[in-house]
Write a protein that holds these residues in place. Structure first.
Motif, mmCIF file in Angstrom:
data_model
loop_
_atom_site.group_PDB
_atom_site.id
_atom_site.type_symbol
_atom_site.label_atom_id
_atom_site.label_comp_id
_atom_site.label_asym_id
_atom_site.label_seq_id
_atom_site.Cartn_x
_atom_site.Cartn_y
_atom_site.Cartn_z
ATOM 1 N N LEU A 275 41.045 23.421 -40.472
ATOM 2 C CA LEU A 275 41.021 23.823 -39.067
ATOM 3 C C LEU A 275 39.903 24.809 -38.735
ATOM 4 C CD1 LEU A 275 44.856 24.024 -38.412
ATOM 5 C CD2 LEU A 275 43.243 22.331 -37.491
ATOM 6 N N ARG A 276 39.191 25.303 -39.738
ATOM 7 C CA ARG A 276 38.054 26.196 -39.459
ATOM 8 C C ARG A 276 36.994 25.510 -38.607
ATOM 9 N NH1 ARG A 276 35.480 29.562 -43.852
ATOM 10 N NH2 ARG A 276 34.519 27.569 -44.245
ATOM 11 N N ALA A 277 36.914 24.174 -38.682
ATOM 12 C CA ALA A 277 35.944 23.439 -37.852
ATOM 13 C C ALA A 277 36.195 23.689 -36.370
ATOM 14 C CB ALA A 277 36.023 21.940 -38.143
ATOM 15 N N PRO B 112 32.593 19.138 -30.692
ATOM 16 C CA PRO B 112 31.361 18.364 -30.729
ATOM 17 C C PRO B 112 31.248 17.610 -32.061
ATOM 18 C CG PRO B 112 30.944 20.540 -29.834
ATOM 19 C CD PRO B 112 32.349 20.551 -30.369
ATOM 20 N N MET B 113 30.861 16.360 -31.985
ATOM 21 C CA MET B 113 30.827 15.504 -33.174
ATOM 22 C C MET B 113 29.973 16.075 -34.297
ATOM 23 S SD MET B 113 31.976 12.699 -34.546
ATOM 24 C CE MET B 113 32.258 11.187 -33.651
ATOM 25 N N GLU B 114 28.914 16.800 -33.967
ATOM 26 C CA GLU B 114 28.049 17.306 -35.037
ATOM 27 C C GLU B 114 28.764 18.303 -35.948
ATOM 28 O OE1 GLU B 114 26.754 19.527 -31.254
ATOM 29 O OE2 GLU B 114 27.411 17.521 -31.799
ATOM 30 N N HIS B 115 29.881 18.867 -35.506
ATOM 31 C CA HIS B 115 30.661 19.741 -36.387
ATOM 32 C C HIS B 115 31.371 18.937 -37.474
ATOM 33 C CE1 HIS B 115 29.699 23.122 -33.956
ATOM 34 N NE2 HIS B 115 30.371 22.691 -32.919
ATOM 35 N N GLU C 61 49.933 28.258 -36.124
ATOM 36 C CA GLU C 61 50.982 27.433 -35.529
ATOM 37 C C GLU C 61 50.560 25.961 -35.518
ATOM 38 O OE1 GLU C 61 54.022 27.773 -31.749
ATOM 39 O OE2 GLU C 61 52.168 28.936 -31.717
ATOM 40 N N LEU C 62 49.300 25.709 -35.238
ATOM 41 C CA LEU C 62 48.783 24.344 -35.245
ATOM 42 C C LEU C 62 48.872 23.743 -36.650
ATOM 43 C CD1 LEU C 62 47.382 21.922 -33.958
ATOM 44 C CD2 LEU C 62 45.202 23.132 -34.250
ATOM 45 N N ALA C 63 48.548 24.511 -37.672
ATOM 46 C CA ALA C 63 48.635 24.016 -39.053
ATOM 47 C C ALA C 63 50.063 23.575 -39.383
ATOM 48 C CB ALA C 63 48.169 25.099 -40.032
ATOM 49 N N GLY D 220 41.586 32.501 -28.218
ATOM 50 C CA GLY D 220 42.901 31.903 -28.008
ATOM 51 C C GLY D 220 43.144 30.744 -28.956
ATOM 52 N N LEU D 221 42.117 29.953 -29.197
ATOM 53 C CA LEU D 221 42.213 28.855 -30.146
ATOM 54 C C LEU D 221 42.408 29.402 -31.556
ATOM 55 C CD1 LEU D 221 39.908 25.751 -30.261
ATOM 56 C CD2 LEU D 221 40.575 26.944 -32.316
#
Length: 193
Positions: free
Chosen positions: A45-47, A72-75, A18-20, A11-12
């Motif tokens: 946005l691939r992250a 998660p911050m590590e990403h 659309e988010l971009a 879903g994300l």
């Protein structure tokens, strides 16, 4: 009626286009002044396709009018490792509340709280101990600063966030009307979950 949806997984991923477009539209305004393009946005946005990422989307019917991203911050470790190098909190215990974007006509109706509630819930579900985000630092006398601009510091403090002294990062983007990217300082804020 505005509703919010928490998007993860497929879903994300389906909402990234659309988010971009929404990010490009909203970030043109102060304080970002971002002159973005969809190719860059798709790569950035691939992250948010990584495990644990979330988008809290504000919907007016089927139209996305706002969204908040988190992961998660590590990403984001390569971007933020230096900023957090002197901090006692391990990056893998921090949930990063990245961007919040909302079209101007939908502001002032509590969606900012819904955005943080959804991302903080995701951080807790992942067992994270802290939630953090960063805000762009612009000088008070910047020529593009609107006369009626109100910083969001009070809102963030009421949610329990505080700026982390000396914890800043540099991000590069092209401002409106400029021909090249320049570094912008970003201040980190954090709270326990």
């Amino acid at each position: 009626m505005i509703t919010t949806r928490t998007l993860t997984g497929d879903g994300l991923t389906a909402a990234l286009g659309e988010l971009a477009r929404l990010r490009i539209a909203v970030f043109r305004d102060w304080p970002y002044l971002y002159d973005g393009d969809e190719a860059y946005e798709r790569e950035y946005l691939r992250a948010y396709t990584a495990p644990g990422a979330v988008v809290v989307a504000a919907m007016d019917g089927d139209r996305m009018v706002g969204a908040a991203t988190g992961a998660p911050m590590e990403h984001h470790a390569s971007d933020f490792a230096a900023a957090f190098a002197g901090r006692p909190e391990p990056l893998d215990q921090i949930f990063y509340c990245a961007e919040s974007v909302l079209l101007p006509e939908y502001r002032g109706h509590g969606l900012g709280h819904a955005f943080f509630d959804g991302r903080e819930a995701q951080g807790r579900a992942l067992g994270r101990r802290w939630s953090a985000f960063c805000s762009v630092i612009r000088p008070d006398d910047h020529p593009a600063r609107p006369a009626d601009y109100r910083p969001l510091d009070g809102f963030w403090r009421k949610r329990g966030y505080a700026p982390l002294p000396g914890v800043t990062a540099q991000f590069r983007w092209r401002d409106l009307g400029e021909t090249r990217e320049t570094a912008k300082p970003l201040q980190f804020w954090m709270k326990p979950l």
